[in-house]
Design a protein around this motif. Structure first.
Motif, PDB file in Angstrom:
ATOM      1  N   LEU A   2       0.891  -5.375   8.217  1.00 30.62           N
ATOM      2  CA  LEU A   2       1.338  -4.137   7.582  1.00 30.62           C
ATOM      3  C   LEU A   2       0.416  -3.839   6.404  1.00 30.62           C
ATOM      4  O   LEU A   2       0.208  -4.689   5.532  1.00 30.62           O
ATOM      5  CB  LEU A   2       2.787  -4.261   7.098  1.00 30.62           C
ATOM      6  CG  LEU A   2       3.397  -3.010   6.460  1.00 30.62           C
ATOM      7  CD1 LEU A   2       3.524  -1.887   7.487  1.00 30.62           C
ATOM      8  CD2 LEU A   2       4.769  -3.323   5.861  1.00 30.62           C
ATOM      9  N   LEU A   3      -0.130  -2.619   6.382  1.00 29.57           N
ATOM     10  CA  LEU A   3      -1.026  -2.167   5.331  1.00 29.57           C
ATOM     11  C   LEU A   3      -0.393  -0.976   4.634  1.00 29.57           C
ATOM     12  O   LEU A   3      -0.260   0.101   5.229  1.00 29.57           O
ATOM     13  CB  LEU A   3      -2.391  -1.761   5.906  1.00 29.57           C
ATOM     14  CG  LEU A   3      -3.134  -2.810   6.739  1.00 29.57           C
ATOM     15  CD1 LEU A   3      -4.365  -2.196   7.382  1.00 29.57           C
ATOM     16  CD2 LEU A   3      -3.521  -4.004   5.869  1.00 29.57           C
ATOM     17  N   ALA A   4       0.035  -1.158   3.390  1.00 27.98           N
ATOM     18  CA  ALA A   4       0.526  -0.031   2.602  1.00 27.98           C
ATOM     19  C   ALA A   4      -0.672   0.700   2.016  1.00 27.98           C
ATOM     20  O   ALA A   4      -1.657   0.077   1.604  1.00 27.98           O
ATOM     21  CB  ALA A   4       1.450  -0.517   1.495  1.00 27.98           C
ATOM     22  N   LEU A   5      -0.617   2.023   1.990  1.00 28.68           N
ATOM     23  CA  LEU A   5      -1.728   2.818   1.494  1.00 28.68           C
ATOM     24  C   LEU A   5      -1.508   3.185   0.038  1.00 28.68           C
ATOM     25  O   LEU A   5      -0.507   3.826  -0.307  1.00 28.68           O
ATOM     26  CB  LEU A   5      -1.898   4.080   2.345  1.00 28.68           C
ATOM     27  CG  LEU A   5      -2.369   3.835   3.778  1.00 28.68           C
ATOM     28  CD1 LEU A   5      -2.325   5.109   4.590  1.00 28.68           C
ATOM     29  CD2 LEU A   5      -3.786   3.261   3.784  1.00 28.68           C
ATOM     30  N   ASP A   6      -2.441   2.764  -0.799  1.00 24.65           N
ATOM     31  CA  ASP A   6      -2.440   3.175  -2.195  1.00 24.65           C
ATOM     32  C   ASP A   6      -3.016   4.581  -2.236  1.00 24.65           C
ATOM     33  O   ASP A   6      -4.214   4.789  -2.015  1.00 24.65           O
ATOM     34  CB  ASP A   6      -3.288   2.205  -3.019  1.00 24.65           C
ATOM     35  CG  ASP A   6      -3.321   2.557  -4.499  1.00 24.65           C
ATOM     36  OD1 ASP A   6      -2.848   3.647  -4.872  1.00 24.65           O
ATOM     37  OD2 ASP A   6      -3.843   1.744  -5.279  1.00 24.65           O
ATOM     38  N   LEU A   7      -2.175   5.569  -2.510  1.00 22.70           N
ATOM     39  CA  LEU A   7      -2.585   6.971  -2.506  1.00 22.70           C
ATOM     40  C   LEU A   7      -3.122   7.423  -3.857  1.00 22.70           C
ATOM     41  O   LEU A   7      -3.326   8.622  -4.071  1.00 22.70           O
ATOM     42  CB  LEU A   7      -1.398   7.846  -2.099  1.00 22.70           C
ATOM     43  CG  LEU A   7      -0.725   7.468  -0.768  1.00 22.70           C
ATOM     44  CD1 LEU A   7       0.470   8.371  -0.499  1.00 22.70           C
ATOM     45  CD2 LEU A   7      -1.713   7.521   0.383  1.00 22.70           C
ATOM     46  N   GLY A   8      -3.361   6.481  -4.738  1.00 21.48           N
ATOM     47  CA  GLY A   8      -3.921   6.800  -6.035  1.00 21.48           C
ATOM     48  C   GLY A   8      -3.086   6.320  -7.196  1.00 21.48           C
ATOM     49  O   GLY A   8      -3.552   6.318  -8.341  1.00 21.48           O
ATOM     50  N   GLU A   9      -1.853   5.935  -6.944  1.00 22.86           N
ATOM     51  CA  GLU A   9      -0.964   5.496  -8.016  1.00 22.86           C
ATOM     52  C   GLU A   9      -0.335   4.138  -7.721  1.00 22.86           C
ATOM     53  O   GLU A   9       0.753   3.829  -8.183  1.00 22.86           O
ATOM     54  CB  GLU A   9       0.139   6.540  -8.234  1.00 22.86           C
ATOM     55  CG  GLU A   9      -0.396   7.905  -8.668  1.00 22.86           C
ATOM     56  CD  GLU A   9       0.702   8.907  -8.921  1.00 22.86           C
ATOM     57  OE1 GLU A   9       1.878   8.563  -8.679  1.00 22.86           O
ATOM     58  OE2 GLU A   9       0.390  10.033  -9.352  1.00 22.86           O
ATOM     59  N   GLY A  10      -1.018   3.326  -6.939  1.00 15.39           N
ATOM     60  CA  GLY A  10      -0.485   2.020  -6.581  1.00 15.39           C
ATOM     61  C   GLY A  10       0.460   2.120  -5.396  1.00 15.39           C
ATOM     62  O   GLY A  10       0.678   3.197  -4.826  1.00 15.39           O
ATOM     63  N   VAL A  11       1.032   0.987  -5.006  1.00  8.97           N
ATOM     64  CA  VAL A  11       1.964   0.959  -3.886  1.00  8.97           C
ATOM     65  C   VAL A  11       3.272   0.335  -4.344  1.00  8.97           C
ATOM     66  O   VAL A  11       3.307  -0.486  -5.261  1.00  8.97           O
ATOM     67  CB  VAL A  11       1.402   0.151  -2.686  1.00  8.97           C
ATOM     68  CG1 VAL A  11       0.170   0.824  -2.112  1.00  8.97           C
ATOM     69  CG2 VAL A  11       1.071  -1.278  -3.090  1.00  8.97           C
ATOM     70  N   ALA A  12       4.335   0.771  -3.679  1.00  7.47           N
ATOM     71  CA  ALA A  12       5.655   0.219  -3.996  1.00  7.47           C
ATOM     72  C   ALA A  12       5.732  -1.234  -3.545  1.00  7.47           C
ATOM     73  O   ALA A  12       5.017  -1.662  -2.625  1.00  7.47           O
ATOM     74  CB  ALA A  12       6.741   1.051  -3.314  1.00  7.47           C
ATOM     75  N   ASP A  13       6.592  -2.002  -4.187  1.00  5.02           N
ATOM     76  CA  ASP A  13       6.811  -3.387  -3.802  1.00  5.02           C
ATOM     77  C   ASP A  13       7.690  -3.410  -2.554  1.00  5.02           C
ATOM     78  O   ASP A  13       8.876  -3.089  -2.600  1.00  5.02           O
ATOM     79  CB  ASP A  13       7.497  -4.138  -4.942  1.00  5.02           C
ATOM     80  CG  ASP A  13       7.732  -5.608  -4.603  1.00  5.02           C
ATOM     81  OD1 ASP A  13       6.962  -6.143  -3.771  1.00  5.02           O
ATOM     82  OD2 ASP A  13       8.673  -6.197  -5.153  1.00  5.02           O
ATOM     83  N   LEU A  14       7.095  -3.752  -1.418  1.00  4.82           N
ATOM     84  CA  LEU A  14       7.817  -3.755  -0.149  1.00  4.82           C
ATOM     85  C   LEU A  14       8.416  -5.145   0.068  1.00  4.82           C
ATOM     86  O   LEU A  14       7.697  -6.101   0.386  1.00  4.82           O
ATOM     87  CB  LEU A  14       6.878  -3.372   1.000  1.00  4.82           C
ATOM     88  CG  LEU A  14       6.206  -1.996   0.871  1.00  4.82           C
ATOM     89  CD1 LEU A  14       5.348  -1.700   2.083  1.00  4.82           C
ATOM     90  CD2 LEU A  14       7.245  -0.902   0.674  1.00  4.82           C
TER      91      LEU A  14
END
Length: 531
Positions: A246-258
């Motif tokens: 699983l790859l979360a995408l950092d859209l410019g403001e970091g990624v949520a803690d999944l």
């Protein structure tokens, strides 16, 4: 007459430890000069596995194509997470890039390369707070460049706007041709797919972040691939999709803690829809060891393994990503320039956390004699070099570029050696150079069997870098999964069994087959995104 006393039943053998399963699989699936790893004895090319899976009954949403002209360099600010950006990301990562035909045969070429063009990797997208799409899980359809809604989320996976890419593999697609070695190739293809996401995201100002906390079972539940009734078929091993990463995408403001428990809740409360189409209605062979090594290498939640991604390589323009091809033949007279090779070495040495070291079969590189060279990389590579330089060892010669000279060979002899070691394939002998990727197999897989997948994926990720760097040089690359494992070590004069060769690659000047016709990937779609 009295009955004879019952003899006590033999106790069931104790199950093998996961690390032992990995060791047995790696040894059993090696190719040798005397015999190849176990595979099918016959192939019916007209009945090969279905390359495009769909979920019948799931609503479909078309996507805009990437605009190659505008995606030539990183943006000044991250792209807005909308349908156009998501369409570009998936087109550049997993979409079709052309159709090829030769006589009656027609096949698709994709942005993500694959062993045997069999494409075991399936891509899913988790969406939250993106205009034009309901929150939920979507399956990507590369043949249509569209998404199908696999599950509607009443409880989003993250605060929006948020996107994540989940990857699975249909291992039967590779096993159909390659038999027991298929698990290796599925992990290599996963690494290539991770690389394509990485390059595509960079052109949007985004960054994929590997979700290390998410274990295999949690990911399978989140992607719905553990829903057996949704994957009908005569055999579960044929229809099954293995959850990979699983790859979360950092859209410019970091990624949520999944967190794993939260994602399991998302899956439990989701409204699932659609039934997977058949991959192969008449499978002919069985390879149970693939399921065994898959089970042995699945990771639990909160697995302590480090991430695979290292420093981001140079951003590649969209036109180059879409124009990438695998060479089928090389010009045996082409030479790689000294500056080109030096730039490639500098890029490869920059991966400080790398676990793979490289053996170069140098045929024609300006200023460098033909022969075998070693590029130690990362801590493991330095440890390998220190072992070679230990007191009592034969002296080693190191070039100014940091290459260790293993064996000088006359060009004719080197071509013979390279061809023989790569399953007698001419492409390894006519390239400017071939590369073998050495991994510290035993130390990592014994400690944590799930590391076996990571080593193979890192090799695939490195292969994707080599593909695009070759294109940037005006050359072309080709991954090689078929090589004689132990003879490679012998040719490189490596005596330690700790390191194993996992993947090979070649770079050279391609010779095009003029008989092959090339046509657009999506002739029914506009070649640029909607305004």
């Amino acid at each position: 007459m009295p009955s004879p006393p019952l003899m006590p039943a033999d106790p069931a053998p104790a199950p093998l430890a996961a690390g032992k399963v990995v060791e047995i699989y790696q040894q059993r699936t090696k190719h040798h000069f005397s015999a190849y790893a176990a595979g099918p004895t016959t192939l019916d090319w007209d009945a090969r596995p279905e390359p495009f899976r769909h979920f019948s009954g799931a609503p479909t949403f078309p996507l805009p194509l990437a605009d190659a002209e505008s995606l030539a360099s990183p943006p000044l600010s991250p792209a807005v997470a909308d349908l156009a950006a998501l369409g570009a990301l998936l087109h550049l990562s997993f979409g079709l890039t052309a159709w090829k035909s030769l006589g009656p045969d027609r096949w698709a070429v994709r942005a993500n390369p694959s062993s045997g063009n069999l494409h075991p990797v399936e891509a899913y997208v988790l969406v939250a707070g993106v205009a034009g799409l309901a929150d939920g899980l979507y399956h990507y359809l590369p043949d249509r460049h569209a998404l199908e809604l696999r599950a509607r989320h009443g409880h989003p996976f993250a605060p929006g706007p948020a996107l994540a890419i989940g990857l699975t593999t249909v291992m039967w697609r590779e096993a159909w041709k390659y038999g027991e070695r298929a698990f290796r190739y599925c992990q290599l293809d996963t690494g290539h797919a991770m690389g394509t996401v990485r390059y595509a995201a960079a052109l949007l100002g985004w960054r994929p972040v590997e979700q290390l906390r998410i274990g295999t079972d949690t990911l399978a539940a989140l992607l719905g691939v553990d829903r057996r009734d949704d994957f009908p078929g005569r055999r579960a091993d044929v229809s099954h999709e293995e959850a990979e990463i699983l790859l979360a995408l950092d859209l410019g403001e970091g990624v949520a803690d999944l967190a794993p428990p939260a994602l399991r809740t998302v899956a439990t409360l989701a409204e699932w829809q659609g039934v997977a189409t058949c991959i192969d209605p008449f499978p002919m062979f069985r390879w149970p060891i693939i399921a065994e090594v898959a089970q042995a290498t699945r990771r639990p939640d909160e697995c302590p393994l480090p991430p695979i991604f290292g420093p981001l390589p140079p951003v590649q323009p969209a036109a180059r990503i879409l124009g990438r091809r695998s060479a089928q033949r090389f010009d045996p007279n082409q030479e790689m320039g000294a500056e080109q090779f030096a730039g490639l070495l500098q890029l490869l040495r920059g991966e400080t956390d790398a676990r793979l070291s490289l053996v170069f079969f140098v045929h024609r590189v300006a200023g460098l004699g033909a022969g075998l060279y070693l590029l130690p990389r990362g801590l493991w590579g330095r440890a390998m070099l220190e072992g070679m330089q230990a007191p009592g060892s034969a002296p080693v010669s190191v070039t100014p570029d940091g290459l260790v000279r293993l064996r000088p060979l006359a060009p004719v002899e080197l071509r013979r050696v390279a061809r023989s070691l790569h399953c007698h394939q001419e492409i390894a002998a006519s390239a400017c150079l071939a590369v073998g990727m050495l991994a510290p197999f035993a130390p990592l897989s014994e400690r944590d069997p799930a590391a076996y997948r990571d080593l193979l994926r890192e090799a695939g990720l490195l292969g994707q870098l080599l593909y695009l760097e070759a294109e940037a040089m005006g050359l072309r690359g080709t991954g090689i999964g078929c090589f004689f494992d132990d003879p490679v070590h012998e040719a490189a004069t490596l005596t330690t069994p700790e390191f194993q060769s996992l993947y090979h690659f070649t770079i050279g000047m391609p010779v095009e087959d003029e008989r092959i016709e090339t046509t657009p990937a999506y002739p029914a779609l506009a070649e640029r995104p909607s305004p």
